[in-house]
Design an enzyme around this catalytic site. Structure first.
Site, mmCIF file in Angstrom:
data_model
loop_
_atom_site.group_PDB
_atom_site.id
_atom_site.type_symbol
_atom_site.label_atom_id
_atom_site.label_comp_id
_atom_site.label_asym_id
_atom_site.label_seq_id
_atom_site.Cartn_x
_atom_site.Cartn_y
_atom_site.Cartn_z
ATOM 1 N N ASN A 43 2.258 0.895 2.729
ATOM 2 C CA ASN A 43 2.354 -0.465 2.188
ATOM 3 C C ASN A 43 2.963 -1.388 3.243
ATOM 4 O OD1 ASN A 43 5.395 -0.677 1.714
ATOM 5 N ND2 ASN A 43 4.911 1.147 0.510
ATOM 6 N N TYR A 44 3.026 -2.680 2.948
ATOM 7 C CA TYR A 44 3.394 -3.692 3.941
ATOM 8 C C TYR A 44 4.902 -3.900 4.119
ATOM 9 C CZ TYR A 44 -1.508 -5.083 4.063
ATOM 10 O OH TYR A 44 -2.859 -5.099 4.220
#
Ligand code: CTP
Ligand code: CA
Length: 226
Positions: free
Chosen positions: A34-35
């Site tokens: 994920n970011y």
């Protein structure tokens, strides 16, 4: 009359912080991630160390460096590795702040060879990862404090309060998605701290380093009035 006293409020305290994303392997060259940048967790670790705490920072893969000598950094990749590192370190701490964006699912199987491209559809079967915050909530002793984060898109406060109860947290930091300047990747954040006594403390949009000051202040209050 001058008298000496230290302004550091967390001397002799040990705090565990989780930060960053986790990567869940699909095959030797691919992962689910994920970011999360890790900035919020690293800012928390720095602020805790500035207040005199001995910090264990368990972090997923990030492009950040730690500077303070009182931060002991443990690098991990997957949710399972983060879980194991946290279980190892939590018993010796006074508090833990769960700031990592832990993957909720991992591939059920990891291919030991690169999966080849084929025409048509491709499915990866997923299984739930360990809930690290909930695991620490189970282990928590009366003198320990446990802090979590929540990111919600709807019924924010209700959902965050439910998470706090379910994971046995002492307070939860709700990340607001209302501003574009808050959340993953950026340097700023807008938070609301929800406490067990149903108190909601809203803060302005500010630098993550300043958000860390607000959260650490709240933790200091919780640690010094038990
Ligand atoms: N957390 C954790 N381990 C996980 C998932 C979440 O320790 N496997 C922690 C996060 O670090 C955060 C808190 O639990 O402090 C809430 O994370 P969040 O993703 O908002 O909640 P989930 O319980 O995963 O629920 P959902 O993503 O479905 O909203
Ligand atoms: Ca989640």
């Amino acid at each position: 009359v001058a008298f000496f006293h230290s302004k550091k409020k967390l001397l002799n305290k040990k705090v565990l912080v989780t930060a960053g994303p986790t990567y869940e392997k699909i095959d030797p060259v691919r992962f689910i991630g994920n970011y999360s940048s890790g900035k919020m967790g690293f800012a928390l670790a720095e602020e805790l160390a500035k207040e005199g705490a001995e910090v264990t920072l368990v972090t997923g893969p990030v492009h950040l460096k730690t500077t303070h000598p009182n931060i002991h950094r443990v690098d991990v990749e997957s949710a399972m590795e983060m879980h194991n590192a946290c279980l190892e370190h939590f018993p010796a701490t006074d508090a833990a702040i769960m700031c990592a964006a832990v993957a909720d699912y991992r591939p059920k199987e990891q291919a030991d060879r690169k999966i080849k491209r084929k025409a048509g559809e491709m499915n990866i079967e997923l299984q739930a990862t360990e809930d690290i915050a909930a695991a620490l909530g189970q282990l928590k002793t009366p003198s320990q404090r446990l802090v979590g984060f929540a990111l919600e898109t709807n019924d924010e406060k209700q959902n965050a309060l439910a998470k706090m109860q379910k994971k046995n947290l002492d307070f939860i930091v709700l990340n607001s998605l209302q501003d574009n300047g808050a959340g993953f990747g950026v340097d700023t954040n807008k938070i609301t701290i929800l406490s067990k006594d149903n108190n909601a403390q809203e803060f302005e949009l500010k630098q993550k380093t300043e958000v860390a000051v607000d959260i650490v202040k709240k933790l200091i209050g919780e640690l010094t009035n038990d």
